[in-house]
Design a protein around this motif. Structure first.
Motif, PDB file in Angstrom:
ATOM      1  N   LEU A 120      10.259  -2.567  -4.864  1.00 55.90           N
ATOM      2  CA  LEU A 120      10.045  -3.655  -3.909  1.00 55.90           C
ATOM      3  C   LEU A 120      11.375  -4.108  -3.319  1.00 55.90           C
ATOM      4  N   ASP A 121      11.440  -4.050  -2.012  1.00 62.87           N
ATOM      5  CA  ASP A 121      12.644  -4.442  -1.284  1.00 62.87           C
ATOM      6  C   ASP A 121      12.304  -5.760  -0.593  1.00 62.87           C
ATOM      7  N   TYR A 122      12.839  -6.865  -1.092  1.00 63.82           N
ATOM      8  CA  TYR A 122      12.532  -8.150  -0.461  1.00 63.82           C
ATOM      9  C   TYR A 122      13.710  -9.103  -0.537  1.00 63.82           C
ATOM     10  N   SER A 123      13.618 -10.158   0.221  1.00 70.06           N
ATOM     11  CA  SER A 123      14.679 -11.150   0.414  1.00 70.06           C
ATOM     12  C   SER A 123      15.783 -10.539   1.278  1.00 70.06           C
ATOM     13  N   SER A 124      16.616  -9.681   0.681  1.00 72.02           N
ATOM     14  CA  SER A 124      17.582  -8.876   1.435  1.00 72.02           C
ATOM     15  C   SER A 124      18.283  -9.608   2.578  1.00 72.02           C
ATOM     16  N   PRO A 125      18.876 -10.770   2.310  1.00 68.23           N
ATOM     17  CA  PRO A 125      19.541 -11.487   3.401  1.00 68.23           C
ATOM     18  C   PRO A 125      20.883 -10.845   3.750  1.00 68.23           C
ATOM     19  N   ASN A 126      21.366 -11.164   4.926  1.00 70.33           N
ATOM     20  CA  ASN A 126      22.725 -10.771   5.283  1.00 70.33           C
ATOM     21  C   ASN A 126      23.642 -11.837   4.721  1.00 70.33           C
ATOM     22  N   VAL A 127      24.509 -11.454   3.798  1.00 73.10           N
ATOM     23  CA  VAL A 127      25.103 -12.466   2.923  1.00 73.10           C
ATOM     24  C   VAL A 127      26.082 -13.451   3.561  1.00 73.10           C
ATOM     25  N   ASN A 144      17.110  -6.055  -4.322  1.00 74.78           N
ATOM     26  CA  ASN A 144      17.495  -6.916  -3.206  1.00 74.78           C
ATOM     27  C   ASN A 144      18.515  -6.165  -2.339  1.00 74.78           C
ATOM     28  N   HIS A 145      18.056  -5.717  -1.199  1.00 73.70           N
ATOM     29  CA  HIS A 145      18.905  -4.875  -0.347  1.00 73.70           C
ATOM     30  C   HIS A 145      19.808  -5.767   0.513  1.00 73.70           C
ATOM     31  N   LEU A 146      20.773  -6.381  -0.157  1.00 76.54           N
ATOM     32  CA  LEU A 146      21.649  -7.339   0.521  1.00 76.54           C
ATOM     33  C   LEU A 146      22.370  -6.721   1.715  1.00 76.54           C
ATOM     34  N   LEU A 183      24.576   3.397  11.178  1.00 77.49           N
ATOM     35  CA  LEU A 183      23.711   2.261  11.532  1.00 77.49           C
ATOM     36  C   LEU A 183      22.856   1.810  10.355  1.00 77.49           C
ATOM     37  N   TYR A 184      22.184   0.697  10.598  1.00 81.35           N
ATOM     38  CA  TYR A 184      21.208   0.141   9.663  1.00 81.35           C
ATOM     39  C   TYR A 184      20.256   1.253   9.185  1.00 81.35           C
ATOM     40  N   ALA A 185      19.775   2.060  10.133  1.00 84.45           N
ATOM     41  CA  ALA A 185      18.824   3.130   9.811  1.00 84.45           C
ATOM     42  C   ALA A 185      19.451   4.174   8.890  1.00 84.45           C
ATOM     43  N   THR A 244      21.740   3.700   6.691  1.00 88.11           N
ATOM     44  CA  THR A 244      21.779   3.111   5.350  1.00 88.11           C
ATOM     45  C   THR A 244      20.398   3.158   4.712  1.00 88.11           C
ATOM     46  N   ASP A 245      19.375   2.870   5.497  1.00 89.01           N
ATOM     47  CA  ASP A 245      18.031   2.902   4.920  1.00 89.01           C
ATOM     48  C   ASP A 245      17.668   4.318   4.454  1.00 89.01           C
ATOM     49  N   LEU A 246      18.124   5.327   5.191  1.00 86.77           N
ATOM     50  CA  LEU A 246      17.843   6.709   4.764  1.00 86.77           C
ATOM     51  C   LEU A 246      18.586   7.044   3.465  1.00 86.77           C
ATOM     52  N   LEU A 283       7.830  -0.703  -1.108  1.00 84.66           N
ATOM     53  CA  LEU A 283       7.376  -1.747  -0.183  1.00 84.66           C
ATOM     54  C   LEU A 283       8.585  -2.468   0.387  1.00 84.66           C
ATOM     55  N   TYR A 284       8.606  -2.629   1.695  1.00 89.28           N
ATOM     56  CA  TYR A 284       9.686  -3.340   2.362  1.00 89.28           C
ATOM     57  C   TYR A 284       9.111  -4.630   2.929  1.00 89.28           C
ATOM     58  N   VAL A 285       9.469  -5.753   2.339  1.00 85.45           N
ATOM     59  CA  VAL A 285       8.940  -7.028   2.815  1.00 85.45           C
ATOM     60  C   VAL A 285       9.918  -7.585   3.843  1.00 85.45           C
ATOM     61  N   VAL A 286       9.658  -7.293   5.094  1.00 83.14           N
ATOM     62  CA  VAL A 286      10.608  -7.614   6.160  1.00 83.14           C
ATOM     63  C   VAL A 286       9.863  -8.129   7.398  1.00 83.14           C
ATOM     64  N   ASP A 287      10.491  -9.052   8.078  1.00 82.28           N
ATOM     65  CA  ASP A 287      10.061  -9.606   9.357  1.00 82.28           C
ATOM     66  C   ASP A 287       9.378  -8.581  10.287  1.00 82.28           C
ATOM     67  N   ARG A 317       9.485  -8.259  13.307  1.00 82.02           N
ATOM     68  CA  ARG A 317      10.295  -7.795  14.432  1.00 82.02           C
ATOM     69  C   ARG A 317      11.000  -6.476  14.140  1.00 82.02           C
ATOM     70  N   GLN A 318      11.029  -6.111  12.851  1.00 82.03           N
ATOM     71  CA  GLN A 318      11.641  -4.826  12.523  1.00 82.03           C
ATOM     72  C   GLN A 318      10.613  -3.710  12.439  1.00 82.03           C
ATOM     73  N   GLY A 319       9.422  -3.970  12.987  1.00 76.82           N
ATOM     74  CA  GLY A 319       8.330  -2.999  12.910  1.00 76.82           C
ATOM     75  C   GLY A 319       8.710  -1.621  13.431  1.00 76.82           C
ATOM     76  N   HIS A 358      11.651  -0.289  13.803  1.00 74.97           N
ATOM     77  CA  HIS A 358      12.635   0.348  12.915  1.00 74.97           C
ATOM     78  C   HIS A 358      11.919   1.048  11.765  1.00 74.97           C
ATOM     79  N   PHE A 359      10.970   0.326  11.135  1.00 75.33           N
ATOM     80  CA  PHE A 359      10.330   0.919   9.969  1.00 75.33           C
ATOM     81  C   PHE A 359       9.432   2.097  10.341  1.00 75.33           C
ATOM     82  N   GLU A 360       8.780   2.011  11.480  1.00 73.78           N
ATOM     83  CA  GLU A 360       7.954   3.151  11.895  1.00 73.78           C
ATOM     84  C   GLU A 360       8.819   4.398  12.020  1.00 73.78           C
TER      85      GLU A 360
HETATM   86  N1  ARG Z   1      19.281  -7.458   5.815  1.00 75.71           N
HETATM   87  C1  ARG Z   1      18.185  -7.228   6.711  1.00 75.71           C
HETATM   88  C2  ARG Z   1      17.996  -8.460   7.619  1.00 75.71           C
HETATM   89  O1  ARG Z   1      18.333  -9.570   7.229  1.00 75.71           O
HETATM   90  C3  ARG Z   1      16.897  -6.937   6.012  1.00 75.71           C
HETATM   91  C4  ARG Z   1      16.912  -5.716   5.127  1.00 75.71           C
HETATM   92  C5  ARG Z   1      15.532  -5.246   4.778  1.00 75.71           C
HETATM   93  N2  ARG Z   1      15.502  -4.100   3.946  1.00 75.71           N
HETATM   94  C6  ARG Z   1      15.779  -2.854   4.346  1.00 75.71           C
HETATM   95  N3  ARG Z   1      15.793  -1.899   3.469  1.00 75.71           N
HETATM   96  N4  ARG Z   1      15.994  -2.571   5.598  1.00 75.71           N
HETATM   97  O2  ARG Z   1      17.492  -8.303   8.696  1.00 75.71           O
END
Ligand code: ARG
Length: 657
Positions: free
Chosen positions: A119-126, A159-161, A386-388, A390-392, A408-412, A414-416, A418-420
């Motif tokens: 489970l990937d959740y919270s994951s804020p930009n620190v 937590n994918h910070l 890029l972000y992508a 890193t995700d790979l 599972l990626y619990v993310v906003d 708006r990143q739909g 990207h995840f597709e």
């Molecule tokens: N840090 C990203 C943000 O705040 C969310 C990361 C979600 N997880 C991931 N594996 N892309 O937008």
């Protein structure tokens, strides 16, 4: 034993004789909408009628004749065109409830095919202050993690910070040019936050300034298009005029949109210009946008000074975030974060190229995939990843490390996109068996229907949000206590403790009780209401049930252990019994589609059914001892189910409030 899965497995035996794969049909066995149709209803005969070309009633009769449910249900009834209605036997309900009384898990069986979930959740930009949007990912992810674990699955929460992105370029730049040393020594993170905001504001200022002429001409062009459309004389032809009117509406909407963008851009400019200090800084740093990118690039290239600063900042930022997680009782098994993958990114790009999955296009390395207009860029022209990318790298690591069945990626929401794309690219690398799911969620809105902001237009910091909820909860709790018929019962310290549980619970529950895919309006008043679908109501109900035990001086643990049997006589007792046993169905529904609101709905419903039982069936004043004890155990099961359910949502109960 969980009711719905059990019924489904009985139906599966029969339906397998009729179709190759009955899985979809089994989804049509559901709790009955109306109690007069029994407890559960199977609507499988209608679709089968179509496939098999036979009258549905005939099929229903055939199914019922072969169905073996006599130990659980009364003889099934066929209604209307071919609905199969099932009513659970009272004996069976009693048997299950008595089992639940003595069971820590309230009779909810663990899944007999446990899976491994990452489970990937919270994951804020620190380096950025956390805001209200982060609470959704954190709270939904935490609740899913708790629920999956309760059901016996293995959960790895990671937590994918965001600890490696442009925001660090911003604070590094800010630190080099604008730091207030004193402030930094006393309280580093607020100072870093200030630097982040300041630099971000200056970057946006210059971007806005650059965009302004284009935006102005765009608005002018659109306004002119409206004028042209308006000047078209009516043709007299109804259809054509209607079309023209519709067209005008569309054009006008475009004007409004352009005007709003322009106004927002001008507001950004004005905010800086009206402040002489800010505007001086803006003038002194005309290239701040590209300089910030350069600071980030230097960090990534291993530049000594930037690396040293990053090493200095990161632990401070993490500590600050950790305080918040502690406060809301959220834990992670791992916090690898984006920086962990930095050294793997070049390898990922190489591998994609080697297998012919990515190629160069206009200097960038891109993955082209069917069904997408634009490719997924994994290395920019300037060499940046890029972000992508890193995700790979992350998914590769997670699969090697933990061999999950699902991630599972619990993310906003708006990143739909990207995840597709990212999921499609991941499939290209051959991870076909892992379920990849973007558990997306909507936006938290203010009263005005726009994303929730403070009055000054800033995003609301999470800390302040929690403080306010707890403070308001304190008023609710105190007011409730002050108006008790026999005078207040809670001391100051207890009020504070209760307010904490109520305030934090309210925020979490408001989030979880909305269907995650919808936006919702943030309202302290609504979320702290003592009636309705709120945590406050459930916590209050829990405390009330406890109040029954203390009023009657009941040692409920002893009664539980005594072997007293629950009995079902009154319809309200039966309704409560059935609702209690549906806890496991609710949890299955949560996991099915990763929607915690299935659990909040259930708990709210359970509480309503409980109060209707409580109104109709005297508990402490019941005539016979056996009735009284049975009813006490029903109260106890209700309280335990609320407590367990809230716990799976990450919310605490209180014994009295
Ligand atoms: N840090 C990203 C943000 O705040 C969310 C990361 C979600 N997880 C991931 N594996 N892309 O937008």
């Amino acid at each position: 034993m969980n009711i719905l899965p059990e019924l489904k497995s009985r139906f599966r035996v029969v339906l397998s004789e009729l179709v190759d794969d009955p899985t979809e049909l089994l989804g049509m066995i559901r709790p009955a909408q109306d109690a007069k149709f029994g407890d559960y209803q199977a609507n499988v005969a209608m679709p089968l009628g179509k496939t098999l070309g036979k009258p549905p009633r005939e099929i229903a009769t055939e199914i019922v004749s072969k169905l073996d449910v006599s130990d659980i249900c009364e003889p099934p009834e066929i209604a209307g065109p071919g609905f199969i209605n099932l009513r659970l036997k009272d004996d069976w309900l009693v048997f299950r409830l008595n089992h639940a009384v003595g069971d820590q898990r309230l009779g909810v069986a663990a899944d007999n095919e446990p899976r491994t979930y990452v489970l990937d959740y919270s994951s804020p930009n620190v380096a950025k202050p956390m805001h209200v949007g982060h609470i959704r990912s954190t709270v939904i992810g935490d609740s899913l993690s708790r629920t999956l674990r309760f059901l016996g699955h293995q959960v790895i929460s990671d937590n994918h910070l965001g600890d490696w992105g442009t925001q660090f370029g911003m604070i590094i730049y800010g630190f080099k040019h604008f730091v207030d040393r004193n402030a930094y020594e006393t309280a580093p993170v607020p100072e870093l936050s200030r630097l982040y905001k300041l630099v971000n504001q200056l970057v946006e200022y210059h971007n806005a300034k650059a965009k302004l002429p284009t935006l102005e001409s765009e608005l002018a062009a659109r306004t002119e298009a409206v004028a042209t459309q308006r000047s078209q004389p009516a043709t007299g032809d109804k259809a054509a005029d209607k079309k023209a009117k519709k067209e005008l509406g569309k054009l006008e909407a475009k004007v409004t949109e352009a005007a709003e963008t322009l106004a927002a851009t001008r507001a950004k400019l004005a905010a800086v210009e009206k402040d002489s200090k800010l505007s001086e800084l803006a003038d002194q740093h005309p290239n701040i946008a590209s300089d910030v990118l350069e600071e980030t690039a230097k960090l990534h290239r291993g530049d000594e000074e930037n690396r040293r600063l990053w090493d200095e900042f990161l632990p401070k930022c993490r500590e600050e975030i950790q305080k918040l997680y502690d406060r809301i009782d959220v834990k992670f098994d791992f916090e690898y974060g984006e920086s962990f993958y930095h050294d793997r990114l070049a390898g990922v790009v190489e591998e994609f190229e080697k297998h012919g999955l990515a190629r160069e296009s206009e200097g960038a390395i891109c993955v082209f995939m069917d069904g997408f207009d634009a490719p997924m860029i994994i290395r920019k022209k300037d060499g940046a990843f890029l972000y992508a990318t890193t995700d790979l790298a992350t998914i590769q690591f997670r699969i090697q490390q933990w061999k999950p069945d699902a991630i599972l990626y619990v993310v906003d929401h708006r990143q739909g996109e990207h995840f597709e794309k990212f999921f499609a690219a991941a499939k290209l690398c051959g991870y076909p068996d892992v379920e990849l799911c973007h558990v997306s969620f909507g936006t938290v809105l203010g009263d005005d229907g726009k994303p929730f902001k403070t009055r000054s237009g800033d995003t609301v910091g999470l800390e302040a949000l929690l403080d306010e909820a707890v403070q308001r909860a304190y008023s609710v709790v105190s007011q409730n206590d002050d108006t008790k018929p026999n005078g207040p019962e809670l001391g100051e310290a207890e009020r504070r403790r209760v307010a904490d549980a109520v305030g934090l619970g309210a925020i979490k529950y408001a989030d979880l009780s909305h269907n995650r895919t919808s936006d919702y309006v943030f309202s302290y008043d609504k979320m702290l209401a003592l009636t309705g679908n709120t945590a406050t109501y459930l916590q209050y109900s829990y405390a009330r049930v406890n109040g029954i035990f203390s009023k009657g001086s009941i040692d409920i643990a002893k009664l539980r252990a005594d072997g007293t049997s629950i009995q079902i006589v009154e319809p309200a007792e039966r309704a409560l019994a059935l609702e209690l046993l549906r806890f496991s169905d609710a949890l299955a529904d949560v996991v099915e589609d990763y929607r915690p609101n299935q659990l909040t709905n259930y708990l709210f419903q359970l509480t309503k059914v409980f109060f209707s039982f409580y109104e109709q069936c005297p508990v402490l004043k019941a005539e016979a001892d056996q009735t009284r004890n049975s009813r006490l155990l029903l109260c106890d099961l209700t309280a335990r189910t609320i407590r367990q359910g809230l716990n799976l949502l990450g919310i605490n109960v209180i014994d009295r409030m």
